[in-house]
Design a protein around this motif. Structure first.
Motif, PDB file in Angstrom:
ATOM      1  N   ALA A   1      32.307  30.980 -34.516  1.00  0.00           N
ATOM      2  CA  ALA A   1      33.165  31.634 -33.935  1.00  0.00           C
ATOM      3  C   ALA A   1      33.609  29.170 -33.821  1.00  0.00           C
ATOM      4  CB  ALA A   1      33.897  31.670 -32.568  1.00  0.00           C
ATOM      5  N   ILE A   2      35.333  29.428 -33.605  1.00  0.00           N
ATOM      6  CA  ILE A   2      35.744  28.468 -33.806  1.00  0.00           C
ATOM      7  C   ILE A   2      36.746  27.869 -32.330  1.00  0.00           C
ATOM      8  CG2 ILE A   2      35.297  26.763 -35.750  1.00  0.00           C
ATOM      9  CD1 ILE A   2      37.826  26.716 -35.908  1.00  0.00           C
ATOM     10  N   PHE A   3      37.173  28.581 -32.278  1.00  0.00           N
ATOM     11  CA  PHE A   3      37.887  29.284 -30.854  1.00  0.00           C
ATOM     12  C   PHE A   3      37.110  30.790 -29.780  1.00  0.00           C
ATOM     13  CE2 PHE A   3      41.535  28.292 -34.065  1.00  0.00           C
ATOM     14  CZ  PHE A   3      41.974  27.468 -33.492  1.00  0.00           C
ATOM     15  N   GLY A   4      38.009  30.154 -28.337  1.00  0.00           N
ATOM     16  CA  GLY A   4      37.276  31.239 -27.537  1.00  0.00           C
ATOM     17  C   GLY A   4      35.576  31.464 -27.139  1.00  0.00           C
ATOM     18  N   TRP A   5      34.825  30.660 -28.061  1.00  0.00           N
ATOM     19  CA  TRP A   5      33.290  31.202 -27.773  1.00  0.00           C
ATOM     20  C   TRP A   5      32.899  30.362 -26.539  1.00  0.00           C
ATOM     21  CZ3 TRP A   5      30.255  26.763 -26.977  1.00  0.00           C
ATOM     22  CH2 TRP A   5      30.537  26.079 -27.551  1.00  0.00           C
ATOM     23  N   SER A   6      31.609  31.383 -26.017  1.00  0.00           N
ATOM     24  CA  SER A   6      31.292  30.194 -24.784  1.00  0.00           C
ATOM     25  C   SER A   6      29.414  29.984 -25.313  1.00  0.00           C
ATOM     26  CB  SER A   6      31.505  31.608 -23.881  1.00  0.00           C
ATOM     27  OG  SER A   6      30.027  32.839 -23.672  1.00  0.00           O
TER      28      SER A   6
ATOM     29  N   CYS B   1      27.854  33.802 -26.166  1.00  0.00           N
ATOM     30  CA  CYS B   1      28.366  34.107 -27.906  1.00  0.00           C
ATOM     31  C   CYS B   1      29.658  33.247 -28.148  1.00  0.00           C
ATOM     32  CB  CYS B   1      28.487  35.759 -27.773  1.00  0.00           C
ATOM     33  SG  CYS B   1      28.630  36.701 -29.091  1.00  0.00           S
ATOM     34  N   ILE B   2      28.308  32.849 -29.846  1.00  0.00           N
ATOM     35  CA  ILE B   2      29.404  32.214 -30.335  1.00  0.00           C
ATOM     36  C   ILE B   2      30.109  33.011 -31.708  1.00  0.00           C
ATOM     37  CG2 ILE B   2      28.803  29.885 -30.097  1.00  0.00           C
ATOM     38  CD1 ILE B   2      27.202  29.593 -32.183  1.00  0.00           C
ATOM     39  N   ALA B   3      29.636  34.558 -31.629  1.00  0.00           N
ATOM     40  CA  ALA B   3      29.905  35.937 -32.256  1.00  0.00           C
ATOM     41  C   ALA B   3      31.076  35.884 -32.911  1.00  0.00           C
ATOM     42  CB  ALA B   3      29.155  36.618 -32.665  1.00  0.00           C
TER      43      ALA B   3
ATOM     44  N   VAL C   1      37.442  33.489 -36.714  1.00  0.00           N
ATOM     45  CA  VAL C   1      37.639  32.197 -35.930  1.00  0.00           C
ATOM     46  C   VAL C   1      37.216  32.224 -34.934  1.00  0.00           C
ATOM     47  CG1 VAL C   1      38.963  31.020 -37.945  1.00  0.00           C
ATOM     48  CG2 VAL C   1      40.119  32.057 -35.706  1.00  0.00           C
ATOM     49  N   ALA C   2      36.924  33.645 -34.244  1.00  0.00           N
ATOM     50  CA  ALA C   2      37.159  33.600 -32.936  1.00  0.00           C
ATOM     51  C   ALA C   2      36.637  35.848 -32.544  1.00  0.00           C
ATOM     52  CB  ALA C   2      38.198  33.770 -31.689  1.00  0.00           C
ATOM     53  N   HIS C   3      35.963  35.891 -31.462  1.00  0.00           N
ATOM     54  CA  HIS C   3      34.686  36.853 -30.942  1.00  0.00           C
ATOM     55  C   HIS C   3      36.356  37.858 -30.774  1.00  0.00           C
ATOM     56  CE1 HIS C   3      32.837  39.227 -28.270  1.00  0.00           C
ATOM     57  NE2 HIS C   3      32.414  38.977 -28.621  1.00  0.00           N
ATOM     58  N   LYS C   4      38.000  37.212 -31.573  1.00  0.00           N
ATOM     59  CA  LYS C   4      38.380  38.893 -31.517  1.00  0.00           C
ATOM     60  C   LYS C   4      39.374  37.788 -32.057  1.00  0.00           C
ATOM     61  CE  LYS C   4      41.575  38.761 -27.846  1.00  0.00           C
ATOM     62  NZ  LYS C   4      42.254  38.913 -26.764  1.00  0.00           N
ATOM     63  N   PRO C   5      40.136  38.916 -32.868  1.00  0.00           N
ATOM     64  CA  PRO C   5      41.363  38.447 -33.371  1.00  0.00           C
ATOM     65  C   PRO C   5      42.839  37.245 -32.689  1.00  0.00           C
ATOM     66  CG  PRO C   5      41.482  41.266 -34.097  1.00  0.00           C
ATOM     67  CD  PRO C   5      40.598  40.995 -32.767  1.00  0.00           C
ATOM     68  N   TRP C   6      42.551  36.120 -32.913  1.00  0.00           N
ATOM     69  CA  TRP C   6      43.238  34.773 -32.545  1.00  0.00           C
ATOM     70  C   TRP C   6      44.473  34.938 -32.887  1.00  0.00           C
ATOM     71  CZ3 TRP C   6      41.069  32.542 -29.004  1.00  0.00           C
ATOM     72  CH2 TRP C   6      41.432  31.765 -28.304  1.00  0.00           C
TER      73      TRP C   6
ATOM     74  N   ASP D   1      43.186  22.440 -31.021  1.00  0.00           N
ATOM     75  CA  ASP D   1      42.007  23.226 -30.026  1.00  0.00           C
ATOM     76  C   ASP D   1      40.611  23.744 -30.718  1.00  0.00           C
ATOM     77  OD1 ASP D   1      43.905  22.441 -28.569  1.00  0.00           O
ATOM     78  OD2 ASP D   1      45.249  24.857 -28.071  1.00  0.00           O
ATOM     79  N   ALA D   2      40.546  23.681 -32.221  1.00  0.00           N
ATOM     80  CA  ALA D   2      39.492  24.558 -32.463  1.00  0.00           C
ATOM     81  C   ALA D   2      37.881  23.059 -31.897  1.00  0.00           C
ATOM     82  CB  ALA D   2      39.362  24.640 -33.826  1.00  0.00           C
ATOM     83  N   LYS D   3      37.504  24.052 -31.464  1.00  0.00           N
ATOM     84  CA  LYS D   3      35.965  23.310 -31.247  1.00  0.00           C
ATOM     85  C   LYS D   3      34.797  24.500 -31.566  1.00  0.00           C
ATOM     86  CE  LYS D   3      37.354  23.039 -26.258  1.00  0.00           C
ATOM     87  NZ  LYS D   3      37.027  23.764 -24.627  1.00  0.00           N
ATOM     88  N   PRO D   4      34.167  22.972 -33.172  1.00  0.00           N
ATOM     89  CA  PRO D   4      33.879  23.705 -34.254  1.00  0.00           C
ATOM     90  C   PRO D   4      31.605  23.719 -33.587  1.00  0.00           C
ATOM     91  CG  PRO D   4      34.578  21.649 -34.813  1.00  0.00           C
ATOM     92  CD  PRO D   4      35.451  22.160 -33.531  1.00  0.00           C
TER      93      PRO D   4
END
Length: 331
Positions: free
Chosen positions: A149-154, A157-159, A266-271, A300-303
């Motif tokens: 993920a590059i959005f919304g991860w913690s 988890c980065i899946a 790009v995220a844990h869910k549809p972004w 806003d992406a956090k790669p």
């Protein structure tokens, strides 16, 4: 695979009753993801409740002009249905971009929304994974995270969520109809169906045990003429998205009056690309405006260490999907 009890549910009430009686039971429909996970010892239900004979397969127009898609209908039937192809070609394209023909023939629409991440650290029971075993850590955080993920991860988890179908449904403002273990029905907006990982990455959705997806509904829209699903992947067949984009918009004169953009991979869910959407309202559908909107979204992406390329790829993919949508899917 561990031993389990197999139970054949005859109707919806009996399926709900069976699930309510066993907190470690799972519904079995197409089984294209669940059975793989059981073979890998990732999922360990002690009872499978076969729900393939419950009906819930119909695809039909709704009274409000939208469409209802049965939760137990097959992906292939949804992608090829005349109502879907005519009024929601974005959904048809997304489904056909996923998996193989054989899997689409088995996989159900509700099951597609419930499939779990393909993160290799989730599948490898020898590795730490907070999604598989809460509190054990995240192997991908310091491991190979090119697909992540590059959005919304913690930090937990980065899946990423693997579905193509769900990305299109997010862009189309779908809702999911659910019946719970007590027989009560509720409707969940698609944006609220899946979860970001936060401190509970083991929970992919906001469903409770025993909840049954009965149908997916998409409201009437005028997006069909300007819509496109773009999937960028390592190989052309049977691969999950590095980045995908579902893009659709309406025109009023020479200006964009309504736009929907959702991203996968790009995220844990549809972004939902809300910033990009907001920037395009009232604008001309030019490449320059598409680039401004895409860059605003990707800012806003956090790669992570190995997936920095997804930022540029995401921006270019949004632009390309919007260009293709402008031309009705034609190059």
């Amino acid at each position: 695979m561990r031993p389990f009890k197999y139970t054949n549910a005859k109707d919806v009430p009996s399926a709900l009753k069976l699930a309510a009686g066993n907190p470690n039971a799972r519904f079995l429909a197409g089984g294209t993801n669940l059975l793989d996970l059981m073979k890998e010892d990732v999922e360990r239900p002690d009872e499978l409740i076969d729900i393939t004979r419950l009906g819930l397969t119909q695809i039909k127009a709704t009274g409000s002009g939208g469409i209802s898609i049965g939760g137990l209908g097959r992906n292939t039937d949804a992608a090829n249905h005349p109502l879907v192809r005519q009024h929601y070609p974005l959904l048809s394209q997304a489904i056909l971009a996923g998996a193989s023909g054989q899997i689409r023939n088995m996989a159900t629409n509700g099951g597609n929304l419930l499939q779990r991440t393909r993160c290799p650290y989730f599948y490898d029971v020898a590795m730490p994974c907070n999604k598989r075993e809460p509190g054990s850590g995240c192997g991908a955080m310091e491991g190979i995270n090119r697909m992540h993920a590059i959005f919304g991860w913690s930090e937990k988890c980065i899946a990423v969520f693997p579905s193509d179908m769900a990305v299109a449904l997010a862009a189309l403002d779908a809702v999911v109809k659910i019946t719970n273990a007590s027989g009560e029905e509720r409707v969940v907006d698609f944006a609220d169906f899946h979860r970001l990982p936060g401190d509970m990455p083991e929970k992919d959705t906001n469903l409770s045990h025993g909840d049954l997806i009965t149908s997916i509904e998409i409201p009437k829209n005028n997006l069909a003429d300007h819509s496109y699903y773009l999937k960028v992947r390592d190989r052309a067949s049977y691969a999950f998205a590095l980045v995908s984009v579902a893009a659709a918009f309406e025109m009023k004169g020479n200006l964009i009056s309504k736009v929907r953009i959702a991203m996968g991979g790009v995220a844990h869910k549809p972004w939902r690309a809300m910033k990009a959407e907001q920037m395009l309202i009232g604008k001309e559908p030019t490449e320059a405006n598409f680039k401004l909107a895409a860059n605003a979204e990707m800012a806003d992406a956090k790669p992570l260490e190995h997936n920095k390329f997804k930022v540029e790829l995401g921006s270019r993919s949004i632009v390309r999907a919007l260009q293709m949508a402008l031309n009705g899917g034609k190059s």
